[in-house]
Write an enzyme that holds these catalytic residues in place. Structure first.
Site, PDB file in Angstrom:
ATOM      1  N   CYS A  10       0.493   7.534   1.503  1.00 26.77           N
ATOM      2  CA  CYS A  10       1.747   7.597   2.250  1.00 26.77           C
ATOM      3  C   CYS A  10       2.264   6.165   2.392  1.00 26.77           C
ATOM      4  CB  CYS A  10       1.572   8.299   3.594  1.00 26.77           C
ATOM      5  SG  CYS A  10       0.503   7.428   4.765  1.00 26.77           S
ATOM      6  N   HIS A  11       2.968   5.868   3.464  1.00 25.05           N
ATOM      7  CA  HIS A  11       3.523   4.525   3.616  1.00 25.05           C
ATOM      8  C   HIS A  11       2.443   3.501   3.965  1.00 25.05           C
ATOM      9  CE1 HIS A  11       6.620   1.528   4.160  1.00 25.05           C
ATOM     10  NE2 HIS A  11       6.116   1.238   5.350  1.00 25.05           N
TER      11      HIS A  11
END
Length: 102
Positions: free
Chosen positions: A59-60
């Site tokens: 993810c981020h």
């Protein structure tokens, strides 16, 4: 939950990377060949993932992918969280596609 660094994933031969970020986040940076299933859709779309190999979640910065990893492990998928997410991937100078999605 298992974790792996971006550099360790990049060194693997053909890893299956699951990106659980939202579509608008992909417009900033993405990894070529990654499977994109937003975290909120993962339960409904889990059958899109292979069951015969390790799935590396991204993810981020690592929070949402950690949630995805825990879920995948709970249903028997061999899943490993990529620590630091795409932000760390980029910081380590690993290949990313920048800009709007193709």
């Amino acid at each position: 939950m298992q974790e792996i660094t971006p550099a360790e994933v990049e060194a693997l031969d053909g890893p299956v990377i699951l990106d659980v970020r939202e579509p608008h986040e992909l417009e900033q940076a993405r990894i070529e060949g990654a499977i994109h299933i937003p975290l909120g859709e993962l339960v409904a779309r889990v059958d899109e993932l292979p069951r015969d190999t390790t799935v590396y979640t991204l993810c981020h910065v690592g929070g949402r992918s950690a949630q995805a990893t825990v879920y995948l492990e709970s249903i028997g998928v061999d899943a490993v969280n990529i620590s630091g997410g795409i932000l760390e991937w980029y910081r380590q100078g690993l290949p990313v596609e920048l800009g709007s999605t193709p």
